[in-house]
Motif scaffolding. Structure first.
Motif, PDB file in Angstrom:
ATOM      1  N   ALA A 124       9.502  10.773 -11.875  1.00  0.00           N
ATOM      2  CA  ALA A 124      10.736  10.015 -11.919  1.00  0.00           C
ATOM      3  C   ALA A 124      11.786  10.674 -11.028  1.00  0.00           C
ATOM      4  O   ALA A 124      11.527  11.692 -10.369  1.00  0.00           O
ATOM      5  N   ALA A 125      12.993  10.111 -11.025  1.00  0.00           N
ATOM      6  CA  ALA A 125      14.059  10.637 -10.163  1.00  0.00           C
ATOM      7  C   ALA A 125      14.379  12.096 -10.477  1.00  0.00           C
ATOM      8  O   ALA A 125      14.718  12.877  -9.580  1.00  0.00           O
ATOM      9  N   ASP A 126      14.268  12.474 -11.746  1.00  0.00           N
ATOM     10  CA  ASP A 126      14.585  13.851 -12.139  1.00  0.00           C
ATOM     11  C   ASP A 126      13.352  14.732 -12.225  1.00  0.00           C
ATOM     12  O   ASP A 126      13.404  15.841 -12.754  1.00  0.00           O
ATOM     13  N   GLY A 127      12.225  14.264 -11.731  1.00  0.00           N
ATOM     14  CA  GLY A 127      10.996  15.037 -11.753  1.00  0.00           C
ATOM     15  C   GLY A 127      10.158  14.867 -13.008  1.00  0.00           C
ATOM     16  O   GLY A 127       9.076  15.459 -13.110  1.00  0.00           O
ATOM     17  N   SER A 128      10.637  14.064 -13.962  1.00  0.00           N
ATOM     18  CA  SER A 128       9.869  13.825 -15.178  1.00  0.00           C
ATOM     19  C   SER A 128       8.567  13.093 -14.856  1.00  0.00           C
ATOM     20  O   SER A 128       8.452  12.413 -13.838  1.00  0.00           O
ATOM     21  N   ARG A 129       7.628  13.188 -15.761  1.00  0.00           N
ATOM     22  CA  ARG A 129       6.294  12.630 -15.521  1.00  0.00           C
ATOM     23  C   ARG A 129       6.303  11.108 -15.636  1.00  0.00           C
ATOM     24  O   ARG A 129       6.952  10.530 -16.503  1.00  0.00           O
ATOM     25  N   VAL A 130       5.541  10.458 -14.756  1.00  0.00           N
ATOM     26  CA  VAL A 130       5.297   9.027 -14.814  1.00  0.00           C
ATOM     27  C   VAL A 130       3.792   8.819 -14.978  1.00  0.00           C
ATOM     28  O   VAL A 130       3.001   9.337 -14.195  1.00  0.00           O
ATOM     29  N   SER A 131       3.405   8.072 -16.009  1.00  0.00           N
ATOM     30  CA  SER A 131       1.998   7.763 -16.246  1.00  0.00           C
ATOM     31  C   SER A 131       1.814   6.247 -16.251  1.00  0.00           C
ATOM     32  O   SER A 131       2.786   5.498 -16.366  1.00  0.00           O
ATOM     33  N   VAL A 132       0.563   5.802 -16.094  1.00  0.00           N
ATOM     34  CA  VAL A 132       0.301   4.362 -16.043  1.00  0.00           C
ATOM     35  C   VAL A 132      -0.954   4.019 -16.835  1.00  0.00           C
ATOM     36  O   VAL A 132      -1.827   4.859 -17.033  1.00  0.00           O
ATOM     37  N   GLU A 133      -1.003   2.777 -17.287  1.00  0.00           N
ATOM     38  CA  GLU A 133      -2.234   2.171 -17.777  1.00  0.00           C
ATOM     39  C   GLU A 133      -2.270   0.747 -17.271  1.00  0.00           C
ATOM     40  O   GLU A 133      -1.242   0.182 -16.882  1.00  0.00           O
ATOM     41  N   THR A 134      -3.458   0.156 -17.241  1.00  0.00           N
ATOM     42  CA  THR A 134      -3.596  -1.214 -16.739  1.00  0.00           C
ATOM     43  C   THR A 134      -4.115  -2.116 -17.843  1.00  0.00           C
ATOM     44  O   THR A 134      -4.898  -1.693 -18.694  1.00  0.00           O
ATOM     45  N   ALA A 161       0.793  -1.217   0.000  1.00  0.00           N
ATOM     46  CA  ALA A 161       0.000   0.000   0.000  1.00  0.00           C
ATOM     47  C   ALA A 161       0.823   1.262   0.000  1.00  0.00           C
ATOM     48  O   ALA A 161       0.343   2.314  -0.347  1.00  0.00           O
ATOM     49  N   GLY A 162       2.063   1.207   0.412  1.00  0.00           N
ATOM     50  CA  GLY A 162       2.868   2.418   0.475  1.00  0.00           C
ATOM     51  C   GLY A 162       4.183   2.208  -0.199  1.00  0.00           C
ATOM     52  O   GLY A 162       4.606   1.092  -0.456  1.00  0.00           O
ATOM     53  N   PRO A 163       4.929   3.271  -0.544  1.00  0.00           N
ATOM     54  CA  PRO A 163       6.191   3.127  -1.232  1.00  0.00           C
ATOM     55  C   PRO A 163       7.226   2.456  -0.369  1.00  0.00           C
ATOM     56  O   PRO A 163       7.345   2.726   0.810  1.00  0.00           O
ATOM     57  N   GLY A 164       8.023   1.582  -0.971  1.00  0.00           N
ATOM     58  CA  GLY A 164       9.148   0.984  -0.262  1.00  0.00           C
ATOM     59  C   GLY A 164      10.247   2.013  -0.132  1.00  0.00           C
ATOM     60  O   GLY A 164      10.552   2.736  -1.075  1.00  0.00           O
ATOM     61  N   THR A 165      10.872   2.107   1.020  1.00  0.00           N
ATOM     62  CA  THR A 165      11.878   3.129   1.248  1.00  0.00           C
ATOM     63  C   THR A 165      13.209   2.558   1.648  1.00  0.00           C
ATOM     64  O   THR A 165      14.066   3.266   2.154  1.00  0.00           O
ATOM     65  N   ALA A 178      -2.092   4.031  -6.672  1.00  0.00           N
ATOM     66  CA  ALA A 178      -0.940   4.239  -5.791  1.00  0.00           C
ATOM     67  C   ALA A 178       0.375   4.353  -6.538  1.00  0.00           C
ATOM     68  O   ALA A 178       1.438   4.325  -5.923  1.00  0.00           O
ATOM     69  N   SER A 179       0.331   4.502  -7.856  1.00  0.00           N
ATOM     70  CA  SER A 179       1.570   4.577  -8.630  1.00  0.00           C
ATOM     71  C   SER A 179       2.253   5.920  -8.426  1.00  0.00           C
ATOM     72  O   SER A 179       1.603   6.927  -8.160  1.00  0.00           O
ATOM     73  N   ILE A 225       4.889  -7.060 -15.235  1.00  0.00           N
ATOM     74  CA  ILE A 225       4.137  -8.294 -15.427  1.00  0.00           C
ATOM     75  C   ILE A 225       3.757  -8.879 -14.063  1.00  0.00           C
ATOM     76  O   ILE A 225       4.612  -9.112 -13.213  1.00  0.00           O
ATOM     77  N   GLY A 226       2.466  -9.149 -13.861  1.00  0.00           N
ATOM     78  CA  GLY A 226       2.012  -9.629 -12.564  1.00  0.00           C
ATOM     79  C   GLY A 226       2.259  -8.566 -11.507  1.00  0.00           C
ATOM     80  O   GLY A 226       2.848  -8.814 -10.461  1.00  0.00           O
ATOM     81  N   CYS A 227       1.753  -7.363 -11.763  1.00  0.00           N
ATOM     82  CA  CYS A 227       2.150  -6.183 -10.983  1.00  0.00           C
ATOM     83  C   CYS A 227       1.600  -6.180  -9.562  1.00  0.00           C
ATOM     84  O   CYS A 227       2.116  -5.447  -8.709  1.00  0.00           O
ATOM     85  N   GLY A 228       0.550  -6.971  -9.269  1.00  0.00           N
ATOM     86  CA  GLY A 228      -0.038  -6.911  -7.937  1.00  0.00           C
ATOM     87  C   GLY A 228      -0.519  -5.505  -7.628  1.00  0.00           C
ATOM     88  O   GLY A 228      -1.199  -4.868  -8.422  1.00  0.00           O
ATOM     89  N   THR A 229      -0.153  -4.999  -6.468  1.00  0.00           N
ATOM     90  CA  THR A 229      -0.563  -3.643  -6.099  1.00  0.00           C
ATOM     91  C   THR A 229       0.428  -2.580  -6.535  1.00  0.00           C
ATOM     92  O   THR A 229       0.298  -1.421  -6.158  1.00  0.00           O
ATOM     93  N   GLY A 230       1.432  -2.971  -7.323  1.00  0.00           N
ATOM     94  CA  GLY A 230       2.299  -1.972  -7.952  1.00  0.00           C
ATOM     95  C   GLY A 230       3.558  -1.597  -7.220  1.00  0.00           C
ATOM     96  O   GLY A 230       4.141  -0.547  -7.491  1.00  0.00           O
ATOM     97  N   SER A 231       4.053  -2.448  -6.322  1.00  0.00           N
ATOM     98  CA  SER A 231       5.226  -2.053  -5.546  1.00  0.00           C
ATOM     99  C   SER A 231       6.481  -1.921  -6.404  1.00  0.00           C
ATOM    100  O   SER A 231       7.366  -1.121  -6.100  1.00  0.00           O
ATOM    101  N   MET A 232       6.576  -2.695  -7.493  1.00  0.00           N
ATOM    102  CA  MET A 232       7.754  -2.576  -8.345  1.00  0.00           C
ATOM    103  C   MET A 232       7.850  -1.176  -8.930  1.00  0.00           C
ATOM    104  O   MET A 232       8.922  -0.567  -8.955  1.00  0.00           O
ATOM    105  N   GLY A 233       6.720  -0.662  -9.397  1.00  0.00           N
ATOM    106  CA  GLY A 233       6.715   0.696  -9.920  1.00  0.00           C
ATOM    107  C   GLY A 233       7.042   1.729  -8.862  1.00  0.00           C
ATOM    108  O   GLY A 233       7.766   2.694  -9.118  1.00  0.00           O
ATOM    109  N   ARG A 234       6.502   1.542  -7.657  1.00  0.00           N
ATOM    110  CA  ARG A 234       6.786   2.501  -6.593  1.00  0.00           C
ATOM    111  C   ARG A 234       8.269   2.486  -6.217  1.00  0.00           C
ATOM    112  O   ARG A 234       8.818   3.496  -5.801  1.00  0.00           O
ATOM    113  N   TRP A 235       8.899   1.307  -6.357  1.00  0.00           N
ATOM    114  CA  TRP A 235      10.321   1.213  -6.040  1.00  0.00           C
ATOM    115  C   TRP A 235      11.186   1.727  -7.184  1.00  0.00           C
ATOM    116  O   TRP A 235      12.128   2.491  -6.966  1.00  0.00           O
ATOM    117  N   LEU A 236      10.867   1.327  -8.417  1.00  0.00           N
ATOM    118  CA  LEU A 236      11.780   1.584  -9.531  1.00  0.00           C
ATOM    119  C   LEU A 236      11.594   2.938 -10.194  1.00  0.00           C
ATOM    120  O   LEU A 236      12.588   3.610 -10.515  1.00  0.00           O
TER     121      LEU A 236
END
Length: 338
Positions: A151-161, A5-9, A146-147, A109-120
């Motif tokens: 990005a690291a440099d402030g660039s935009r991150v968008s998602v689709e499912t 549910a929350g970003p990994g830190t 919850a995505s 692939i098999g994203c679940g609740t999206g923790s990979m995206g929150r981490w990467l």
């Protein structure tokens, strides 16, 4: 799949972020779906990489096997455990890709609740568009909401499912992809599935970052005579129905190498101490439960073993290392460039 549910830190060099202590209610004393045995007789894996339309339709009606509560509970440990050393070669590969107006296209692939995206996503520079694949619509909704948004440099991150598209994962489905990612996925696939995944990535010319595959080794303090028996029974359970289980990372490395990719395997262990008592307790119940399901004759001694381990966990005396492997496969870019 391993999400929450929350970003990994987690960051290298420190401890896995602490989690809330065990809850004193009924839920705290049962196994959260996903923490326990992965498959029961006659069940299918969490997803299929190929199949017919009827496969997708029938699987869409099956109950979810990974509860959001389990994915949430393990997210901080997952975030800390992932092999940060694989990020630099990945960043170099991504930086050498042709620039696109819409940024990097990343399939989870098999994203679940999206923790990979929150981490990467916050660890990569540049605009990113994440395509989240899972069969569970609730998890897909959670992952999208919850995505991360930058990005690291402030660039935009968008998602689709995309629901169910993983059943038809091919090079054409990945056309234009900059990266394929997955977390805790390889060990619930068959060798045929892994070969298909490697072929799809190689055909699309995109790298793959596949994290947290079970390695089949655990370390608990203090050692107990039943540790090895339970480990062996659990590993056998993980391989039911032709699944790769603890052989997954090695099999995937071989498959990607056969398709011409440069492959790196790095360890990514969970290191659980007293501050992770709730996760440790859930993992213990699931680990022992799968072992007993595989070898019912272990039920009585394993019950005593589990009670002893849970008592040590509650007292803050138990530490556990659960070994995993992370894989980075740098496939040859489409067009044959090195």
């Amino acid at each position: 799949m391993a999400t929450g549910a929350g970003p990994g830190t987690g960051t290298p060099g420190g401890a896995i972020p602490a989690q809330p202590g065990p809850r004193d209610d009924e839920a705290a004393h049962s196994v959260i779906p996903g923490a326990g045995p992965a498959l029961r007789p006659g069940e299918r894996a969490i997803l299929r990489l190929r199949g017919t339309g009827s496969d997708i339709d029938s699987e869409a009606e099956e109950p979810a096997r990974y509860a959001p509560e389990w994915l949430q509970l393990r997210e901080p440990a997952d975030a800390f455990a992932r092999a940060h050393d694989l990020l630099d070669p990945l960043r170099i590969r991504l930086a050498n890709l042709p620039q696109r107006a819409d940024g990097f296209i990343i399939h989870d692939i098999g994203c679940g609740t999206g923790s990979m995206g929150r981490w990467l996503a916050p660890r990569l520079d540049g605009a990113q568009h994440w395509v989240l694949h899972d069969r569970d619509p609730y998890l897909l909704h959670f992952a999208a909401v919850a995505s991360p948004r930058s990005a690291a440099d402030g660039s935009r991150v968008s998602v689709e499912t995309r629901r169910g598209d993983v059943a038809r994962l091919t090079a054409d489905a990945l056309a234009g992809a900059s990266l394929v990612t997955a977390s805790a996925l390889l060990d619930v696939l068959t060798r045929e599935d892994v070969d298909a995944l490697a072929a799809a990535c190689a055909g699309a010319g995109c790298p793959a970052l596949l994290t947290l595959s079970v390695a089949g080794r655990v370390e608990l303090t203090a050692p107990h005579p039943l540790d090895q028996e339970i480990t062996e029974a659990f590993n056998a359970h993980q391989k039911r129905g032709g699944l790769l289980g603890p052989d997954a990372a090695t099999a995937a490395a071989e498959a990607f190498s056969e398709h011409g990719a440069t492959v790196r395997l790095n360890p990514s262990p969970w290191r659980l101490g007293p501050e992770h008592a709730e996760l440790t307790a859930q993992w213990l119940r699931g680990w022992v439960g799968a072992a007993v399901e595989e070898r019912p004759e272990l039920a009585e001694p394993a019950g005593r073993y589990l009670a002893e381990r849970l008592e040590a966990c509650a007292a803050g005396d138990l530490r556990v290392v659960v070994h995993h492997s992370d894989l980075l496969a740098l496939c040859r870019p489409a067009g044959g460039a090195a």
